[in-house]
Design a protein around this motif. Sequence first.
Motif: not given
Length: 859
Positions: A431-437, A446-449, A454-456, A676-678
């Motif tokens: 959710m955090p990357p998705l909301l950025n997307y 970038e979002t999928v990466n 995070r899943v890893a 985290h920037a990456d």
Amino acid sequence: VVVSATGPPDDLITPLRLAMKDKHRDVQARLLVHNFFSEFINNLTGARVSIADTTLAKWYNDVRDDLLGAGMFHGYILHGAWIPTFASRGLLLDLTPKVSEDPNLNWLDIFNVARNNGALFRQRVYVLPLDGDVIMMTYRANLLEAAGMAPPETWDEFLHIAETFHGTDLDGDGQNNDYGTCFSSSDSDIGHTMFWAVVAPYVQTGGTAEGLFFDTQTFKPKMGEAFKAGMAMYKRLIAASPFVDYGPLEWSAAVQLFLEKRCALFFSFVGSTKAIISAQRDVGLNNTLQVSPLPGVACGELGGKKCAHRGGGVNHAPLYATGGTGGSVSARASQDVQECVYDFWAFMSDPETSWYDVANPASLFDPLRISQVSSLSDPDAREFSAFKSFGWEPKQLSVLYQNVQFFFTHPNGVLDLAVIGAKEYTNDAVMPPLLNYVSGKADIEETVNMMEARVALVTEKYGLHSQLNLYRESLGLPTLDTGIDDGNHISLDFFLILLGSVFGSAILMVLFLLGLSSHIRAQRLAKAARSLIERQCQDAYERVWEFQAPMVLMQATAFLELQGLIPHEEARDRGLLKFVDTVTDYDSDVYTVFFSHQWLAWSSPDPKKIHYKAMCKALAAVSTQANRPMHEIYVWCDIFSIPQRCRAVQQLAIRSLPSLASSTDCFVAVAPDAWHADTGVLCDRSSYHRRCWCRAEIVSHWARRGTTAGMWHATQEGLTPMAPDGLTDAFLENVDVMGGLLSCCARGHENGIPCDREELVLPMLGVYGEIYANRNMPNIEPVHGAMESRLDSIFPPSFVYYSACTGPVLEPLFGDLIYAMRDRLNGYGKKSRMSIFSSRPGSTKAGGGPAAHTRSVRS
């Protein structure tokens, strides 16, 4: 939200109720639930059941913390997807015997999917299902009819309708500011579930056993082109929703906006739909609403993917979200309390009364029994009457039955993720990357990466192959042989000796000599192993009491003038560093502060100077607390205290971390909220305490100094004690150092590099040795007690190493080193109580072993 479990009439005596009459006289039980209340007919059973409510955002964490911690409660409402997380650790009572002997429960009346995905773990029952989480669409049929539009069958059609009505006047107030669709999009609510419901028909096309979330052979997340197509659709839906004005929306706000006539379309659980339907007449929406299954994806839009279960050329994939909701019983409760709590959930699930609860809009319970919906087209049925009394119209009820049946029996139905830490995958990692997307802050790649990274991290935390097999089990697939050799095989020599009896004494003599040779060889190997163990114990002792590399400090006055964190080499060249070569050279007159923190980027510790600012504020507070002027304070911080360019010296310094952390006067965990920037992961106090190296530093300082002398958190709130309430269960989790997260694991051990866990073996063995030696001291006794009951989990003998060049490999970690260290400290020496044949050394890659793992390395 209140649930009345009794339903009308309150004094109804069913067979199930009759069986528990006066059964629990004076039994007291405590339940932790969400959005739930019941008197549990105390007058019926004689029990006294108290209920504590939690919020949706805190629900999972509250259950987890109590089950793993104090155990204040005896029963819990759980989502089915959470069962593996708790049942795998033995925290929940196995309810199988009770369910199988309880005919009044009518177990087979519960839809098969709800039983399997909402109650079971490894074919055992741990939860009594109470709520079937069916997701459906509600739409304003009058608007669609006026516009000449049919109800949407696909997400493309749904989007077209949403975009048509978005930005128009739907509530009649003269303002063109209403929305095409309303749904939850909040990561602290059910937003992640709505996202996966949209993505599901893009990704899962081959039937339930295909699975939505991971590849069933590799456990790699299914985040390829189909997933990206679903993400792109979700982003366009967000653009036609209240998100554009309000940001992430909770489900209750979405319901309210729909009831205010500000949305044309809505989708959520049936519980939310019941809230809308029950109020439709009051808000003037009666005779205008209809319900329908969620849309799918036209098979022609799937890019050649198999579309095995299409209906009208559309791939539907109804998501059985969260695995539903049900009641569980704590395995730690006494037997009489367990009986009482089980009966409480059975009372709630009673087929003779629960038909009323799933109709009641106050309950948020969705239908999950066949009997609860099969009569909804019969005006004389009690179920029909119950729904009608709460505002449902006959045409809506006939569709509701079709929807529920469609949902629970669809051959491409999607089972929600049911592995350990399921919520960490489906919500926290996504959710955090998705909301950025969807906010335009990152592109789809970038979002999928970020999601994959995070899943890893979650997979690394719980173990790749155990998670893979749990996932396969949840889909009804057989488990896979990971190919990991556990070392417990009968030797060829021994097998031949057994066969020798068949071939006569001559052959037996030959084989005896072979066996004797093998025995002598085994003795030599075991002696070599024991010698290695002795060296490792000695090395571990030295790593605690001697610096492996100089301790590098910076005077606080110089630190405050830096304007930001700088690398070791720059600080050295500017003459800002003080080097302490040995423990005996350490100047006890100065006051030293150890700054522990997690880096905020792969290649830079603090790119936005967030940690540096927190460190400066912390130094001012420490100076006041310790009554020391700044020029008497010296600071240790990894970026300038550890060489960044010379790898060999860097490794020596890293191996010294536990010794360094335990030698300083003050320990400050720097953890203000930052991203985290990456990876896009939120780095805060919680994430800090999940990191393996951070835990190692905490335990090292604590083991020698205790918590009262100076262990602090430095956050945006300033300097606060790390253990203000003493040694709570939450703080004691830090002793599980090897259970912490590591970046090397998240990045897949590139080129077969050793895992940092292996680097930590000898330092942590030395720390344990010091703890064990001083276990009777008041400040050490608590940490020793926290470790003693679970030595093998805190100091695992082996671990599964994984990288692209090795695949899964079972590698030694601590072996028998913990018990060897105890023998050493107890004075047994070489006359150890451990059998020489069972002695296993620890990892040989810790401190000077081979530089990399290769595919040939097996244990």
